[in-house]
Scaffold this motif. Structure first.
Motif, PDB file in Angstrom:
ATOM      1  N   ARG A  86      -6.402   0.735  -2.512  1.00 42.54           N
ATOM      2  CA  ARG A  86      -5.641   1.954  -2.786  1.00 42.54           C
ATOM      3  C   ARG A  86      -5.311   2.057  -4.279  1.00 42.54           C
ATOM      4  N   ALA A  87      -4.926   0.948  -4.887  1.00 40.81           N
ATOM      5  CA  ALA A  87      -4.602   0.960  -6.314  1.00 40.81           C
ATOM      6  C   ALA A  87      -5.826   1.325  -7.144  1.00 40.81           C
ATOM      7  N   ARG A 145       0.816  -1.216   0.000  1.00 40.78           N
ATOM      8  CA  ARG A 145       0.000   0.000   0.000  1.00 40.78           C
ATOM      9  C   ARG A 145       0.851   1.267   0.000  1.00 40.78           C
ATOM     10  N   SER A 146       1.953   1.246   0.734  1.00 41.65           N
ATOM     11  CA  SER A 146       2.787   2.449   0.816  1.00 41.65           C
ATOM     12  C   SER A 146       3.544   2.731  -0.477  1.00 41.65           C
ATOM     13  N   ILE A 204       1.765   3.698  -9.403  1.00 33.07           N
ATOM     14  CA  ILE A 204       0.658   4.137 -10.251  1.00 33.07           C
ATOM     15  C   ILE A 204       0.990   5.462 -10.929  1.00 33.07           C
ATOM     16  N   ARG A 205       1.555   6.389 -10.179  1.00 35.76           N
ATOM     17  CA  ARG A 205       1.875   7.701 -10.739  1.00 35.76           C
ATOM     18  C   ARG A 205       2.879   7.590 -11.883  1.00 35.76           C
ATOM     19  N   CYS A 237      -2.857  -9.870  -0.070  1.00 34.26           N
ATOM     20  CA  CYS A 237      -2.694  -8.556   0.554  1.00 34.26           C
ATOM     21  C   CYS A 237      -3.657  -8.376   1.722  1.00 34.26           C
ATOM     22  N   ARG A 238      -3.148  -7.787   2.797  1.00 32.99           N
ATOM     23  CA  ARG A 238      -3.950  -7.550   3.993  1.00 32.99           C
ATOM     24  C   ARG A 238      -3.908  -6.082   4.422  1.00 32.99           C
TER      25      ARG A 238
END
Length: 349
Positions: free
Chosen positions: A49-50, A14-15, A21-22, A42-43
Motif C-alpha cells: 500500500r505504501a 495498512r489502515s 504518506i499524504r 507486516c502481514r
C-alpha cells in the motif's frame, strides 16, 4: 534547506499509511521529501500500500525496507533503530555527513504541513535535537472519548506547572518558554553528527526514544521543545509499542482526575534546585563542593566536571548517579496548585 530524511517504523499499519504518506508528501519544503518506511513483520499489505501511494506523489522519495527481525529483536526499538539508521545512511550517500537531519515519527502520525520546516528552523536556531508536541486525534469522525479528553487536559496542565516551576529555578537558554515537554519517537529531529556520535537509537524493547534523548543530553546536546513543532497521532487504546501512549490512555479512561496521583510538587522542587546547583557548580568550577549536598564523592564530581563538554552533559551525568528512590506521590490537582504557588516566589527570589 538542510538535507533531511523522515524515518518511520511500521507494523501492520495498512489502515494508517494513507494519512501518513499524504501528510509527509504535503510538507512545505523547497526540495524533495525523503521518507524511509521500515515495514516490520507486516502481514497486512502495509508495504504494498505504501509503495502504491508513494508512486502517486511526485515530490516524495520513498525507501521501503521490508524486515523480519529474529524473535529476540522483534520489537519497536529494533525497528526504529533500523529505520533511523537507513535514514542516516541515505544522508551520508548525499554527502550530508555534517549538515543532515534525521527525523523520526510513527506510522499513525498526521504531520501538519509545517512540521519539517519547523523542526529544521529549531535546529538552526541553536539546538541539536528537537522534540515535538504529541496530540491525540480528536475529530468529528473519530472523537476522543470525553473521559480521556478531560484527563488529558488535567495532565497537560500538571506538566505545564512542572515546567513553569523548573523554568523559575533552572531556566535553560536553549529551551525557553513557551515550551512543551514531549520528546518521543513520534516527533523527534536529530542533527546527523550527534546521532552518529551516540551510536544511533538504542535497540531497546521499549522507550528507545527516551534512551536516545538521554544519550544525546549525556553528550551535551541541546534539546529544544519548540512550540510550533507538533504531530497528531491516532487515539487508539491498543498500540504497537509496550508502555506507549495507548497504554497510558487506557489508564486515563478509568481514573477520575481528583484521585489521579503523580509525583508531588516537593519532588519537582527538589529536582529543579538540584539541577540548578549542579549547573552553577559546573560553571563556577566548584562542583566538588556539592559532594555533601548531593551525597556523592568529591572525586567523582571532579572527574565528571572535567569530562563534561558543557553544563547539559554535566547535569545529565551527575543526575544519573543520584539515588532514584520512588518519588512521593500527590493528588494531581493539589500538586499542580502547589507548584503554581511555588513558581512565583522562586522567580522573584
Amino acid at each position: 534547506m538542510q538535507p533531511a530524511v523522515i524515518c518511520v517504523p511500521a507494523r501492520d499499519e495498512r489502515s494508517e499509511i494513507p494519512s501518513l504518506i499524504r501528510t509527509v508528501a504535503a510538507q512545505e519544503a523547497d526540495a524533495p521529501i525523503r521518507l524511509v518506511l521500515l515495514a516490520n513483520h507486516c502481514r497486512d499489505g502495509t508495504a504494498e500500500r505504501a509503495r502504491e501511494l508513494a508512486a502517486a506523489e511526485p515530490r516524495l522519495q520513498l525507501r521501503l525496507l521490508e524486515v523480519e527481525f529474529p524473535s529476540h529483536e522483534a520489537h519497536a526499538g529494533s525497528a526504529r533503530r533500523a529505520a533511523v539508521q537507513a535514514g542516516a545512511d541515505w544522508l551520508c550517500e548525499l554527502g550530508a555527513h555534517e549538515t543532515g537531519v534525521v527525523l523520526s515519527t510513527d506510522a499513525d502520525a498526521r504531520l501538519p504541513p509545517g512540521w519539517l520546516i519547523a523542526n529544521l528552523r529549531a535546529l538552526a536556531s541553536g539546538a541539536e535535537v528537537v522534540g515535538g508536541r504529541i496530540e491525540a486525534e480528536d475529530t468529528s469522525s473519530n472523537p476522543l472519548p470525553a473521559a480521556i479528553r478531560g484527563m488529558a487536559s488535567h495532565i497537560g496542565a500538571y506538566w505545564q506547572a512542572v515546567r513553569a516551576l523548573s523554568d523559575s529555578i533552572d531556566p535553560l537558554p536553549h529551551d525557553p518558554p513557551p515550551r512543551h515537554g514531549d520528546h518521543t519517537g513520534a516527533s523527534l529531529a536529530v542533527a546527523l553528527p550527534w546521532l552518529r556520535a551516540v551510536g544511533g537509537v538504542p535497540p531497546l524493547r521499549s522507550r528507545e526514544d527516551v534512551a536516545l534523548v538521554e544519550a544525546l543530553e549525556w553528550a551535551g546536546a541541546r534539546l529544544r521543545h519548540a512550540p510550533d513543532v507538533w504531530v497528531e497521532v491516532s487515539a487508539r487504546q491498543h498500540g504497537r509499542a509496550e508502555g506507549g501512549m495507548a497504554a497510558e490512555m487506557r489508564r486515563w479512561a478509568t481514573a477520575p482526575a481528583d484521585a489521579y496521583h503523580l509525583p508531588a510538587a516537593s519532588h519537582w522542587l527538589r529536582l529543579a534546585r538540584t539541577r540548578r546547583a549542579i549547573r552553577d557548580g559546573f560553571h563556577s568550577g566548584r562542583l566538588p563542593d556539592l559532594a555533601g549536598y548531593l551525597g556523592l564523592e568529591a572525586a567523582s564530581l571532579t572527574r565528571i566536571a572535567a569530562e563534561s563538554p558543557n553544563d547539559i552533559a554535566c547535569v545529565a551525568r551527575v543526575c544519573r548517579l543520584l539515588p532514584t528512590g520512588t518519588a512521593a506521590q500527590q493528588e494531581m490537582v493539589a500538586a499542580m496548585r502547589e507548584m503554581r504557588a511555588l513558581a512565583e516566589p522562586e522567580r522573584v527570589a
